[in-house]
Design a protein around this motif. Structure first.
Motif, PDB file in Angstrom:
ATOM      1  N   PRO A 127      17.798  52.702  42.528  1.00  0.00           N
ATOM      2  CA  PRO A 127      17.281  51.440  42.476  1.00  0.00           C
ATOM      3  C   PRO A 127      17.476  50.485  43.958  1.00  0.00           C
ATOM      4  N   MET A 163      12.343  53.996  39.550  1.00  0.00           N
ATOM      5  CA  MET A 163      12.915  54.686  40.460  1.00  0.00           C
ATOM      6  C   MET A 163      13.636  55.449  39.873  1.00  0.00           C
ATOM      7  N   GLU A 164      14.486  54.764  38.539  1.00  0.00           N
ATOM      8  CA  GLU A 164      15.319  54.886  37.705  1.00  0.00           C
ATOM      9  C   GLU A 164      14.724  56.068  36.808  1.00  0.00           C
ATOM     10  N   GLY A 195       9.409  52.110  47.725  1.00  0.00           N
ATOM     11  CA  GLY A 195       9.472  50.835  47.024  1.00  0.00           C
ATOM     12  C   GLY A 195       7.758  50.132  47.535  1.00  0.00           C
ATOM     13  N   MET A 205      14.785  51.857  46.958  1.00  0.00           N
ATOM     14  CA  MET A 205      13.534  51.500  47.390  1.00  0.00           C
ATOM     15  C   MET A 205      12.918  50.642  48.823  1.00  0.00           C
ATOM     16  N   ALA A 215      11.854  49.549  40.610  1.00  0.00           N
ATOM     17  CA  ALA A 215      13.060  49.424  40.754  1.00  0.00           C
ATOM     18  C   ALA A 215      13.199  49.807  39.082  1.00  0.00           C
ATOM     19  N   ARG A 221       9.358  44.270  41.861  1.00  0.00           N
ATOM     20  CA  ARG A 221      10.159  44.696  42.470  1.00  0.00           C
ATOM     21  C   ARG A 221      11.454  45.293  41.531  1.00  0.00           C
TER      22      ARG A 221
END
Length: 176
Positions: free
Chosen positions: A141, A134-135, A107, A144, A131, A127
């Protein structure tokens, strides 16, 4: 300059290689000229060691070319002009393990560009953005807060892609 998003003219990159006690010139990129328009994809194919990665690094000024010029959106790219272009030009590195700082969580790594370019106003917004990135690249997520050594090479590569996409660049070099 023409209306190309990225243009390289006569790009050359030489190194000095040591062979025993002697230093010899090593020509990695020799007079490459190319252009890429917005929305266009350009793929470079060649054998290992032929200069593909070096060309990508020279286009983004991660390594200074020995000769030749690079233009981005009509502006000459050099050491002085590169700082404001860093957000617009990003790279996904071939070695994802080496590209991620082992001291930072995924993250933190993915969100570095958001911090540098001040793209999120709050920690919660940052954040949520990390997330979503990342998804988008196929990572959970909830991961992270984990460190790079906890992931496979493919997962680290996807984190590198998320990191490059975080700042919404207009030009992306994928050194795969």
């Amino acid at each position: 300059m023409s209306g190309h998003l990225l243009e390289a003219e006569g790009l050359v990159k030489r190194y000095t290689a040591r062979v025993g006690w002697k230093k010899r010139p090593l020509l990695a990129v020799d007079g490459v000229s190319l252009h890429v328009d917005a929305g266009e994809t350009l793929g470079l194919v060649g054998e290992s060691g032929c200069g593909k990665s070096t060309l990508g690094r020279a286009l983004l000024r991660l390594e200074a070319p020995t000769a030749g010029e690079v233009f981005f959106d009509g502006r000459r790219v050099d050491r002085e002009s590169m700082r404001p272009l860093r957000r617009e030009m990003q790279m996904v590195f071939q070695d994802a393990g080496a590209a991620l700082d082992p001291r930072l969580t995924l993250g933190e790594s993915v969100g570095e560009g958001l911090d540098i370019h001040r793209l999120c106003k709050t920690r919660a917004e940052r954040r949520a953005h990390v997330a979503a990135l990342m998804e988008r690249v196929g990572l959970e997520p909830s991961w992270m807060d984990r460190y790079p050594h906890e992931f496979s090479g493919g997962q680290r590569q996807r984190a590198g892609i998320a990191r490059a996409l975080a700042v919404e660049p207009r030009f992306l070099v994928c050194d795969e």
